[in-house]
Design a protein around this motif. Structure first.
Motif, PDB file in Angstrom:
ATOM      1  N   PHE A  15     -38.888 -33.393 -39.569  1.00 24.16           N
ATOM      2  CA  PHE A  15     -38.245 -32.372 -40.403  1.00 24.16           C
ATOM      3  C   PHE A  15     -39.195 -31.869 -41.486  1.00 24.16           C
ATOM      4  N   THR A  16     -39.919 -32.805 -42.119  1.00 22.47           N
ATOM      5  CA  THR A  16     -40.784 -32.405 -43.238  1.00 22.47           C
ATOM      6  C   THR A  16     -42.128 -31.898 -42.747  1.00 22.47           C
ATOM      7  N   ARG A  17     -42.453 -32.168 -41.469  1.00 25.72           N
ATOM      8  CA  ARG A  17     -43.713 -31.769 -40.852  1.00 25.72           C
ATOM      9  C   ARG A  17     -44.918 -32.484 -41.476  1.00 25.72           C
ATOM     10  N   LYS A  18     -44.672 -33.660 -42.071  1.00 27.59           N
ATOM     11  CA  LYS A  18     -45.780 -34.489 -42.570  1.00 27.59           C
ATOM     12  C   LYS A  18     -45.865 -35.711 -41.682  1.00 27.59           C
ATOM     13  N   LYS A  19     -46.999 -35.877 -41.012  1.00 27.47           N
ATOM     14  CA  LYS A  19     -47.125 -36.966 -40.041  1.00 27.47           C
ATOM     15  C   LYS A  19     -46.956 -38.326 -40.728  1.00 27.47           C
ATOM     16  N   HIS A  20     -46.201 -39.202 -40.117  1.00 25.54           N
ATOM     17  CA  HIS A  20     -45.918 -40.555 -40.630  1.00 25.54           C
ATOM     18  C   HIS A  20     -45.270 -40.529 -42.019  1.00 25.54           C
ATOM     19  N   ASP A  21     -44.536 -39.493 -42.332  1.00 24.81           N
ATOM     20  CA  ASP A  21     -43.930 -39.345 -43.666  1.00 24.81           C
ATOM     21  C   ASP A  21     -43.164 -40.618 -44.053  1.00 24.81           C
ATOM     22  N   PRO A  22     -43.550 -41.239 -45.192  1.00 25.20           N
ATOM     23  CA  PRO A  22     -42.857 -42.476 -45.576  1.00 25.20           C
ATOM     24  C   PRO A  22     -41.695 -42.258 -46.532  1.00 25.20           C
ATOM     25  N   SER A  23     -41.499 -41.018 -47.013  1.00 27.28           N
ATOM     26  CA  SER A  23     -40.512 -40.808 -48.072  1.00 27.28           C
ATOM     27  C   SER A  23     -39.082 -41.000 -47.552  1.00 27.28           C
ATOM     28  N   PHE A  24     -38.156 -41.173 -48.460  1.00 28.69           N
ATOM     29  CA  PHE A  24     -36.776 -41.432 -48.052  1.00 28.69           C
ATOM     30  C   PHE A  24     -36.327 -40.365 -47.043  1.00 28.69           C
ATOM     31  N   PRO A  25     -35.748 -40.788 -45.916  1.00 27.55           N
ATOM     32  CA  PRO A  25     -35.452 -39.810 -44.837  1.00 27.55           C
ATOM     33  C   PRO A  25     -34.194 -38.994 -45.084  1.00 27.55           C
ATOM     34  N   ALA A  26     -34.222 -38.207 -46.160  1.00 29.24           N
ATOM     35  CA  ALA A  26     -33.032 -37.436 -46.523  1.00 29.24           C
ATOM     36  C   ALA A  26     -32.674 -36.433 -45.422  1.00 29.24           C
ATOM     37  N   ASN A  27     -33.684 -35.751 -44.883  1.00 34.25           N
ATOM     38  CA  ASN A  27     -33.405 -34.737 -43.845  1.00 34.25           C
ATOM     39  C   ASN A  27     -32.873 -35.381 -42.567  1.00 34.25           C
ATOM     40  N   ALA A  28     -33.524 -36.488 -42.189  1.00 34.23           N
ATOM     41  CA  ALA A  28     -33.094 -37.170 -40.960  1.00 34.23           C
ATOM     42  C   ALA A  28     -31.682 -37.717 -41.127  1.00 34.23           C
ATOM     43  N   ALA A  29     -31.401 -38.294 -42.309  1.00 37.48           N
ATOM     44  CA  ALA A  29     -30.062 -38.861 -42.539  1.00 37.48           C
ATOM     45  C   ALA A  29     -29.010 -37.748 -42.549  1.00 37.48           C
ATOM     46  N   ARG A  30     -29.341 -36.628 -43.201  1.00 35.04           N
ATOM     47  CA  ARG A  30     -28.403 -35.495 -43.248  1.00 35.04           C
ATOM     48  C   ARG A  30     -28.090 -35.010 -41.839  1.00 35.04           C
TER      49      ARG A  30
ATOM     50  N   GLU B  87     -50.120 -32.762 -37.505  1.00 38.31           N
ATOM     51  CA  GLU B  87     -48.682 -32.578 -37.704  1.00 38.31           C
ATOM     52  C   GLU B  87     -47.925 -33.384 -36.661  1.00 38.31           C
ATOM     53  N   PRO B  88     -46.654 -33.648 -36.945  1.00 33.77           N
ATOM     54  CA  PRO B  88     -45.849 -34.373 -35.952  1.00 33.77           C
ATOM     55  C   PRO B  88     -45.496 -33.500 -34.752  1.00 33.77           C
ATOM     56  N   ILE B  89     -44.906 -34.111 -33.763  1.00 30.33           N
ATOM     57  CA  ILE B  89     -44.424 -33.371 -32.591  1.00 30.33           C
ATOM     58  C   ILE B  89     -43.412 -32.318 -33.059  1.00 30.33           C
ATOM     59  N   VAL B  90     -43.403 -31.166 -32.392  1.00 26.67           N
ATOM     60  CA  VAL B  90     -42.497 -30.093 -32.804  1.00 26.67           C
ATOM     61  C   VAL B  90     -41.047 -30.547 -32.676  1.00 26.67           C
ATOM     62  N   CYS B  91     -40.226 -30.010 -33.537  1.00 25.03           N
ATOM     63  CA  CYS B  91     -38.801 -30.372 -33.521  1.00 25.03           C
ATOM     64  C   CYS B  91     -37.969 -29.136 -33.148  1.00 25.03           C
ATOM     65  N   SER B  92     -38.058 -28.101 -33.962  1.00 22.06           N
ATOM     66  CA  SER B  92     -37.199 -26.926 -33.775  1.00 22.06           C
ATOM     67  C   SER B  92     -37.906 -25.858 -32.935  1.00 22.06           C
ATOM     68  N   PRO B  93     -37.171 -24.870 -32.452  1.00 24.32           N
ATOM     69  CA  PRO B  93     -37.805 -23.751 -31.741  1.00 24.32           C
ATOM     70  C   PRO B  93     -38.844 -23.032 -32.610  1.00 24.32           C
ATOM     71  N   ASP B  94     -38.597 -22.973 -33.906  1.00 24.37           N
ATOM     72  CA  ASP B  94     -39.561 -22.328 -34.799  1.00 24.37           C
ATOM     73  C   ASP B  94     -40.884 -23.102 -34.814  1.00 24.37           C
ATOM     74  N   ASP B  95     -40.802 -24.431 -34.935  1.00 23.29           N
ATOM     75  CA  ASP B  95     -42.019 -25.269 -34.880  1.00 23.29           C
ATOM     76  C   ASP B  95     -42.761 -25.006 -33.564  1.00 23.29           C
ATOM     77  N   ALA B  96     -41.986 -24.951 -32.488  1.00 21.65           N
ATOM     78  CA  ALA B  96     -42.593 -24.819 -31.163  1.00 21.65           C
ATOM     79  C   ALA B  96     -43.313 -23.477 -31.012  1.00 21.65           C
ATOM     80  N   TYR B  97     -42.682 -22.426 -31.503  1.00 21.72           N
ATOM     81  CA  TYR B  97     -43.300 -21.101 -31.359  1.00 21.72           C
ATOM     82  C   TYR B  97     -44.591 -21.024 -32.177  1.00 21.72           C
ATOM     83  N   ARG B  98     -44.554 -21.591 -33.398  1.00 20.24           N
ATOM     84  CA  ARG B  98     -45.763 -21.613 -34.239  1.00 20.24           C
ATOM     85  C   ARG B  98     -46.891 -22.369 -33.536  1.00 20.24           C
ATOM     86  N   CYS B  99     -46.549 -23.530 -33.007  1.00 17.95           N
ATOM     87  CA  CYS B  99     -47.561 -24.364 -32.351  1.00 17.95           C
ATOM     88  C   CYS B  99     -48.136 -23.639 -31.126  1.00 17.95           C
ATOM     89  N   PHE B 100     -47.266 -22.995 -30.393  1.00 22.66           N
ATOM     90  CA  PHE B 100     -47.650 -22.234 -29.198  1.00 22.66           C
ATOM     91  C   PHE B 100     -48.723 -21.195 -29.546  1.00 22.66           C
TER      92      PHE B 100
END
Lengths: 620, 49
Positions: A32-47, A572-585
């Motif tokens: 979600f945050t697009r920071k590889k190995h992000d250690p911060s509290f997983p607020a986005n993932a939990a939400r 960066e981490p593996i793409v998650c959303s379609p937006d991430d995927a299109y950018r990476c593409f």
């Protein structure tokens, strides 16, 4: 009963939600945050987990943190006190983080949860699991076994660095522990550091380098002997004792004493940008062999202690698929199951499952032949509307297919023509591997494909192998053994009749580039220099669309195998959303992007979108 | 306060009383660091050292 598991504050923060023992959702914060190995509290993932489960934080029955921070702090202070005044630099570097965040984990988690759902009217109770217990729970409870030995191996948790346990029904007991600083994970990471890769993320590279070592050379044997004589004592039961004088991770900010290791191995530490030479590969092979020997002994001890016919594995070392292959072949178990998120992210899931089964006594029915992981597809999904929105936002021309069969036929044709395809479907994978829902796919038969993927698309060290995805029913025709490996966590050999061993004969010990670009088999892009492959078997029950694509590719080419590598931009981490995927593409050399039922051709994409999305090129 | 309570419970269970002076020292250093950030107190702290 809904339980939210959390792992955070070290690396690979994650959240997982379990409802009455069933896994509803699990994802890493980095996606979600697009920071590889992000250690911060997983607020986005939990939400997202709460949204996926259709619930609010107020309605969660318990939140479980995956380890016990105070026990970890005790270990830290005890270790520093033992080596003081050495270690002062590391102590000073570590303390601010501890005093502000980690020691007050209860407060830190509560503050994090407040951000997840600011309107929550009730604070759920907060429990703390144990680091290795969470790993063990993540390995046993979702496994298909009713009774199993459980082995967890990593760098370190609180005090434990490895544990042996036993799972039976809904019960899990830890029987033995290996304690800090004797750590298999730290031993392997020390060599990761010494050979010029990043600790905590470069261990895959070390494993990928090992097959370039010369297995028959005197130098490899000498390295192995030096490791066993001077660095680590390996006991019969698999427990180890490190020679602490030769490592620096307790007292410094480095893993080893560079000067000491210079004289031990006869060459200086390799810098990240230095050329990889044959002696580096020989040392990688030597430590890989030592690692395999240690975990094999541990697994045999686990079998003896428990009398179980099956083994469950977790912990960062369980991501070493070469060692896992050795366990499968030689540890004497009928079956091995490995948690796909074997690293610390998986602790979030294990903590939640352990709370349900152990703390609440929740039932666990034997799953029979399949596990409870839904193929590992536990993350956020994509839907057609979201893909449509992305296409509209960037003015991206695409072609839409009405039926999956037509889509697969079309994409299989493109793959057979040598195109590289970004394939984004359904729910994202849980764990570090892309398993066919956030993947880059290509034709493994093309002798130029490995070079092309490495240099133009992945922009990474060329020696690392690509993984094959194969239809499960056809695996045995191409690989030996062709056992199920749905999470890409075992290696297998490409079958001898598919290999071209005459082309590789005599190349062992040569520089890696000479070994790499040789047509080693019919599927050369996924065959490592030793004839092995990091196999993923694709099962119709868990990923019908990807299975269908492989079927279509086979009917066109006779080959039921595709290259499957993770869809991500370098750093960066593996793409998650379609937006991430299109950018990476648009930022890589991928020819085609398939998202849901839409196909985007690179050459059709507007120049404006390419310009606006241009970032540092390359994937990793 | 919750953290101090957790620490106290932890020490009681683990009986690692020798950690107490280290924790107190770390706490004091932490307080000094926080106080040092405030412009009114920092001149006095600097004179301590």
């Amino acid at each position: 009963m809904d339980i939210l598991g959390i792992s955070a504050f070290y690396h690979d923060a994650a959240a997982a939600l379990v409802r009455d023992g069933e896994i509803v959702a699990a994802a890493q914060e980095e996606r979600f945050t697009r920071k590889k190995h992000d250690p911060s509290f997983p607020a986005n993932a939990a939400r997202w987990c709460l949204e996926e489960a259709g619930t609010r934080l107020s309605d969660i029955d318990a939140v479980v943190f995956y380890e016990k921070p105070l026990l970890k702090f005790e270990r830290l202070l005890t270790s520093y006190a033992e080596v003081a005044p050495r270690g002062i630099r590391q102590f000073v570097a570590a303390m601010p983080g501890w005093l502000t965040e980690k020691i007050a984990a209860r407060r830190s988690v509560r503050e994090g949860l407040a951000k997840v759902d600011p309107g929550a009217t009730r604070r759920p109770p907060l429990w703390f699991g144990g680091h290795h217990r969470s790993h063990a729970a993540s390995a046993f409870f979702p496994s298909p076994y009713d009774h199993a030995a459980v082995l967890t191996v990593d760098g370190v948790g609180e005090w434990a660095t490895a544990t042996i346990g036993e799972g039976k029904g809904n019960r899990l007991r830890l029987l033995r522990e290996l304690h800090w600083p004797d750590s298999v994970g730290m031993l392997y990471s020390a060599f990761t550091y010494w050979l010029g890769f990043r600790v905590n993320s470069g261990e895959y590279k070390l494993m990928g380098l090992a097959p370039y070592g010369d297995p028959d050379s005197q130098r490899t044997r000498a390295f192995q002997q030096t490791i066993l004589d001077r660095l680590v004592q390996v006991r019969e039961d698999g427990s180890i004792r490190l020679d602490r004088r030769r490592f620096a991770f307790e007292t410094g900010l480095k893993m080893v004493r560079d000067g000491d290791w210079d004289s031990l191995f006869g060459f200086p530490r390799r810098r990240e940008t230095d050329e990889i030479l044959p002696h580096h590969a020989d040392l990688a092979l030597a430590i890989q062999r030592v690692l395999e020997d240690i975990v094999l002994r541990m697994a045999v001890t686990a079998r003896t202690l428990t009398g179980a016919r099956h083994l469950c594995l977790a912990g960062g070392v369980a991501l070493n698929c070469v060692a896992n292959g050795v366990l499968r072949d030689r540890a004497g178990f009928e079956g091995i199951w490995i948690q796909p998120a074997a690293g610390d992210a998986g602790g979030a899931l294990g903590a939640a499952l352990d709370a349900w089964h152990t703390r609440r006594g929740g039932p666990r029915e034997s799953a029979g032949t399949s596990d409870r992981m839904a193929g590992g597809f536990l993350g956020p999904g994509i839907d057609g509307r979201e893909v449509h929105r992305v296409a509209r936002r960037y003015g991206a021309p695409n072609r839409r297919f009405d039926d999956p069969a037509g889509l697969c036929q079309h994409v299989a044709g493109l793959l057979a023509d040598g195109k590289v395809v970004g394939w984004v479907q359904g729910r994202m994978e849980w764990g570090p591997r892309a398993l066919g829902n956030r993947s880059i796919l290509a034709d493994p038969r093309d002798p130029e494909m490995q070079r092309r993927l490495n240099l133009k698309i992945k922009f990474r060290e060329g020696f690392r192998p690509f993984a094959p995805a194969v239809m499960a029913g056809k695996a045995a025709e191409w690989f030996s053994p062709g056992c199920p490996s749905p999470y890409m966590l075992f290696t297998a050999q490409v079958r001898p009749e598919r290999r071209r061993d005459d082309a590789t004969r005599g190349l062992a010990g040569h520089p890696w580039r000479e070994q790499l670009y040789v047509a080693r088999s019919e599927i050369t892009a996924v065959t490592h220099v030793d004839g092995s492959a990091r196999l993923q078997t694709v099962h119709e029950e868990t990923n019908p669309l990807f299975h269908r694509l492989l079927q279509a590719f086979e009917s066109r080419t006779g080959c039921p195998v595709l290259v499957n590598t993770s869809f991500n931009v370098r750093g960066e981490p593996i793409v998650c959303s379609p937006d991430d995927a299109y950018r990476c593409f648009l930022n890589t050399g991928i020819d085609i992007l398939v998202m849901g039922d839409r196909v985007f051709l690179r050459e059709d994409q507007p120049e404006e979108a390419r310009r606006s999305l241009k970032v540092g090129a390359g994937t990793d | 306060m919750e953290t101090l309570k957790d620490l106290w419970e932890f020490l009681k269970v683990r009986k690692r009383w020798w950690l107490v002076p280290i924790l107190v020292a770390l706490g004091l250093i932490g307080l000094l660091a926080i106080a040092g950030g405030s412009s009114t107190l920092s001149p006095f702290i600097y004179t301590v050292f």
